[in-house]
Scaffold this active site. Structure first.
Site, short mmCIF file in Angstrom:
data_model
loop_
_atom_site.label_atom_id
_atom_site.label_comp_id
_atom_site.label_asym_id
_atom_site.label_seq_id
_atom_site.Cartn_x
_atom_site.Cartn_y
_atom_site.Cartn_z
N GLU A 1 0.88 -1.17 0.07
CA GLU A 1 0.04 -0.10 -0.11
C GLU A 1 0.77 1.38 -0.08
OE1 GLU A 1 -1.50 1.85 3.44
OE2 GLU A 1 -1.36 0.23 4.68
N LYS B 1 -3.70 -1.59 15.64
CA LYS B 1 -3.09 -0.72 16.78
C LYS B 1 -4.16 -0.46 17.93
CE LYS B 1 0.10 2.00 14.29
NZ LYS B 1 0.10 2.73 12.99
N1 PSU Z 1 -2.89 1.61 10.50
C1 PSU Z 1 -1.47 1.76 10.60
N2 PSU Z 1 -0.96 2.48 9.89
C2 PSU Z 1 -1.45 2.99 8.78
C3 PSU Z 1 -2.72 2.87 8.48
C4 PSU Z 1 -3.54 2.02 9.39
O1 PSU Z 1 -1.14 1.20 11.67
O2 PSU Z 1 -0.66 3.58 7.90
C5 PSU Z 1 -3.44 3.45 7.28
C6 PSU Z 1 -3.67 2.02 6.46
O3 PSU Z 1 -3.62 2.68 5.00
C7 PSU Z 1 -5.11 1.75 6.69
C8 PSU Z 1 -5.79 3.13 6.84
O4 PSU Z 1 -5.87 1.26 5.76
O5 PSU Z 1 -4.56 3.93 7.56
C9 PSU Z 1 -7.09 3.27 7.54
O6 PSU Z 1 -7.31 4.40 7.64
P1 PSU Z 1 -9.04 4.77 8.17
O7 PSU Z 1 -9.00 4.41 9.65
O8 PSU Z 1 -9.30 6.14 7.95
O9 PSU Z 1 -9.93 3.77 7.38
#
Ligand code: PSU
Ligand code: MN
Length: 304
Positions: A27, A161
């Site tokens: 990604e 996390k």
């Molecule tokens: N969790 C992490 N690091 C990240 C992300 C999530 O520990 O960089 C990024 C990933 O790309 C994940 C996105 O798909 O954040 C999720 O964002 P949201 O909660 O806005 O869907």
């Protein structure tokens, strides 16, 4: 161009897929919104190298000028990591970025969609999005979870996390029918820490077993992906007891400043970096490399 899709595979990725060789999708939101420059670019390069070393071809995915790009050049990766203009693209934003010819990085959800369009079945990242704390009032649930329930791509991560509501994240994944596999562990890992305090719903101990699960899922006609939760190596972990207070503080800061929606995860990640004096970043890099190595093994087992 693949058919009439706005999808461009790099020559290397196209050739690998053409001969059935292992390919691992990566990604790019981690590059634009997950880490500061230049660590973001050096990490992305190191992750690609780790995939290669594992015998697979890396395919970092992003949208550039409205084209879905699968496999970026060094210069493109550098530009993405330096620039601040890229949109953070999830399922809800992907068509907009294509139609408006925008640049954007892909989250886990959007990367799964693009990987599937390209014919890639294995994807490595750091941590997935999940159910946010306080979802009872905000309804903030990452689109990553629904994507895992519908798109047939295996995602290798280090869990999620602890800034998220992990019990609800696992409940939601179960509801959506997603196999969540602790790799070599009975515990669900929590990104910086090896143990979230929650059991892993399923356990597998080798790449070959993960490939067997993927094959069975397909044979049974079950749509959706697989989540492989691979704990950070012990030497690099920050124990939950040490990181918990920082997480609470970062989440509280986000709330106090009124950060919401797509901004929450990037804000909290940047704040964690400050609060841990850079230690969270080193752990982040280590666990992504660890996931890239495992994903290459799984891709090889699934291709073989
Ligand atoms: N969790 C992490 N690091 C990240 C992300 C999530 O520990 O960089 C990024 C990933 O790309 C994940 C996105 O798909 O954040 C999720 O964002 P949201 O909660 O806005 O869907
Ligand atoms: Mn959200």
């Amino acid at each position: 161009m693949t058919h009439d899709l706005p999808l461009d595979l790099s020559p290397e990725v196209r050739a690998a897929l053409g001969r059935g060789a292992p390919v691992v999708a990566l990604e790019s939101t981690i590059v634009t919104h997950g880490m500061p420059y230049p660590d973001n670019v050096s990490t992305a390069r190191a992750v690609e190298a780790a995939v290669r070393k594992g015998g697979a071809v890396p395919a970092t995915i992003a949208v550039l000028g409205g084209r879905i790009r699968v496999g970026l050049s060094e210069d493109e990766l550098e530009a993405l990591g330096r620039g601040s203009g890229a949109m953070k693209l999830s399922r809800a934003d992907l068509a907009y970025a294509v139609a408006m010819r925008r640049d954007g990085s892909t989250t886990v959800a959007a990367t799964m969609i693009c990987a599937h369009l390209a014919g890639i079945r294995v994807f490595a990242t750091g941590g997935i999005g999940g159910v946010h704390r306080g979802m009872e009032t905000t309804l903030d649930v990452s689109a990553d979870l629904d994507e895992l329930g519908r798109t047939p791509v295996t995602v290798v991560c280090a869990g999620a996390k602890a800034l998220l509501d992990l019990p609800r994240t696992l409940e939601y994944l179960e509801t959506r029918g997603v196999p969540v596999v602790g790799f070599g562990t009975d515990r669900f890992p929590a990104f910086w820490s090896r143990d979230s305090g929650l059991p892993a719903p399923l356990r597998l101990d080798s790449a070959a077993e993960v490939a067997a699960l993927m094959a069975a899922q397909r044979r049974l006609g079950l749509s959706g992906g697989v989540l492989v939760a691979n704990p950070v190596p012990e030497a690099d972990e920050i124990p939950g007891s040490e990181i918990a207070a920082h997480i609470d503080e970062a989440v509280a800061d986000a709330a106090r400043r009124g950060v919401g929606g797509k901004g929450v995860t990037p804000f909290v990640l940047a704040r964690m970096l400050e609060l841990t004096g850079g230690r969270s970043l080193r752990t982040n890099v280590a666990l992504i490399l660890n996931n890239a190595r495992l994903a290459a093994e799984i891709a090889a087992a699934a291709a073989g």
